[in-house]
Design a protein around this motif. Structure first.
Motif, PDB file in Angstrom:
ATOM      1  N   PHE A   2       0.827  -1.201   0.000  1.00  0.00           N
ATOM      2  CA  PHE A   2       0.000   0.000   0.000  1.00  0.00           C
ATOM      3  C   PHE A   2       0.864   1.254   0.000  1.00  0.00           C
ATOM      4  O   PHE A   2       0.641   2.177  -0.794  1.00  0.00           O
ATOM      5  N   VAL A   3       1.868   1.284   0.838  1.00  0.00           N
ATOM      6  CA  VAL A   3       2.757   2.448   0.918  1.00  0.00           C
ATOM      7  C   VAL A   3       3.535   2.625  -0.381  1.00  0.00           C
ATOM      8  O   VAL A   3       3.669   3.749  -0.886  1.00  0.00           O
ATOM      9  N   VAL A   4       4.023   1.528  -0.946  1.00  0.00           N
ATOM     10  CA  VAL A   4       4.767   1.606  -2.206  1.00  0.00           C
ATOM     11  C   VAL A   4       3.885   2.162  -3.314  1.00  0.00           C
ATOM     12  O   VAL A   4       4.305   3.039  -4.077  1.00  0.00           O
ATOM     13  N   PHE A   5       2.642   1.679  -3.409  1.00  0.00           N
ATOM     14  CA  PHE A   5       1.752   2.155  -4.463  1.00  0.00           C
ATOM     15  C   PHE A   5       1.355   3.612  -4.250  1.00  0.00           C
ATOM     16  O   PHE A   5       1.180   4.361  -5.220  1.00  0.00           O
ATOM     17  N   ILE A   6       1.218   4.045  -3.012  1.00  0.00           N
ATOM     18  CA  ILE A   6       0.923   5.458  -2.736  1.00  0.00           C
ATOM     19  C   ILE A   6       2.088   6.332  -3.210  1.00  0.00           C
ATOM     20  O   ILE A   6       1.884   7.376  -3.843  1.00  0.00           O
ATOM     21  N   VAL A   7       3.314   5.919  -2.920  1.00  0.00           N
ATOM     22  CA  VAL A   7       4.492   6.691  -3.345  1.00  0.00           C
ATOM     23  C   VAL A   7       4.571   6.733  -4.869  1.00  0.00           C
ATOM     24  O   VAL A   7       4.824   7.791  -5.454  1.00  0.00           O
ATOM     25  N   ILE A   8       4.326   5.605  -5.530  1.00  0.00           N
ATOM     26  CA  ILE A   8       4.363   5.571  -6.996  1.00  0.00           C
ATOM     27  C   ILE A   8       3.289   6.484  -7.576  1.00  0.00           C
ATOM     28  O   ILE A   8       3.535   7.219  -8.533  1.00  0.00           O
ATOM     29  N   ALA A   9       2.100   6.460  -7.002  1.00  0.00           N
ATOM     30  CA  ALA A   9       1.011   7.319  -7.492  1.00  0.00           C
ATOM     31  C   ALA A   9       1.337   8.792  -7.307  1.00  0.00           C
ATOM     32  O   ALA A   9       1.059   9.613  -8.184  1.00  0.00           O
ATOM     33  N   LEU A  10       1.935   9.136  -6.185  1.00  0.00           N
ATOM     34  CA  LEU A  10       2.309  10.540  -5.955  1.00  0.00           C
ATOM     35  C   LEU A  10       3.381  10.988  -6.938  1.00  0.00           C
ATOM     36  O   LEU A  10       3.350  12.125  -7.437  1.00  0.00           O
ATOM     37  N   MET A  11       4.347  10.120  -7.199  1.00  0.00           N
ATOM     38  CA  MET A  11       5.409  10.473  -8.144  1.00  0.00           C
ATOM     39  C   MET A  11       4.842  10.598  -9.556  1.00  0.00           C
ATOM     40  O   MET A  11       5.239  11.477 -10.312  1.00  0.00           O
ATOM     41  N   ALA A  12       3.920   9.730  -9.936  1.00  0.00           N
ATOM     42  CA  ALA A  12       3.322   9.794 -11.270  1.00  0.00           C
ATOM     43  C   ALA A  12       2.464  11.061 -11.390  1.00  0.00           C
ATOM     44  O   ALA A  12       2.436  11.687 -12.458  1.00  0.00           O
ATOM     45  N   GLY A  13       1.773  11.427 -10.335  1.00  0.00           N
ATOM     46  CA  GLY A  13       0.969  12.652 -10.353  1.00  0.00           C
ATOM     47  C   GLY A  13       1.820  13.884 -10.509  1.00  0.00           C
ATOM     48  O   GLY A  13       1.450  14.830 -11.211  1.00  0.00           O
ATOM     49  N   GLN A  14       2.981  13.908  -9.886  1.00  0.00           N
ATOM     50  CA  GLN A  14       3.894  15.054 -10.018  1.00  0.00           C
ATOM     51  C   GLN A  14       4.459  15.124 -11.412  1.00  0.00           C
ATOM     52  O   GLN A  14       4.662  16.203 -11.963  1.00  0.00           O
ATOM     53  N   ALA A  15       4.709  13.968 -12.040  1.00  0.00           N
ATOM     54  CA  ALA A  15       5.264  13.967 -13.387  1.00  0.00           C
ATOM     55  C   ALA A  15       4.231  14.495 -14.402  1.00  0.00           C
ATOM     56  O   ALA A  15       4.592  15.119 -15.389  1.00  0.00           O
ATOM     57  N   LEU A  16       2.962  14.276 -14.145  1.00  0.00           N
ATOM     58  CA  LEU A  16       1.923  14.747 -15.070  1.00  0.00           C
ATOM     59  C   LEU A  16       1.704  16.255 -14.958  1.00  0.00           C
ATOM     60  O   LEU A  16       1.301  16.889 -15.917  1.00  0.00           O
TER      61      LEU A  16
END
Length: 58
Positions: A42-56
């Protein structure tokens, strides 16, 4: 994964209720491991989602 952890928790409680201490301890150990794996994922996927959101937004 959390469903499996909950399943093993219930199995552990029922086995402990009927006096099967070894089975209860093993099922509780499996439930604990699955729970922590689910929390880590869960924590890993939250971090990945936040990083992907910043890239967009760049």
């Amino acid at each position: 994964m959390l469903k499996l952890a909950l399943f093993f928790l219930v199995v552990s409680l029922i086995a402990g209720l009927f006096g099967f201490g070894g089975i209860s301890a093993a099922a509780a150990g499996i439930a604990k491991i699955l729970f922590f794996i689910a929390i880590i994922l869960f924590v890993v996927f939250i971090v990945i989602a936040l990083m992907a959101g910043q890239a967009l937004t760049r």
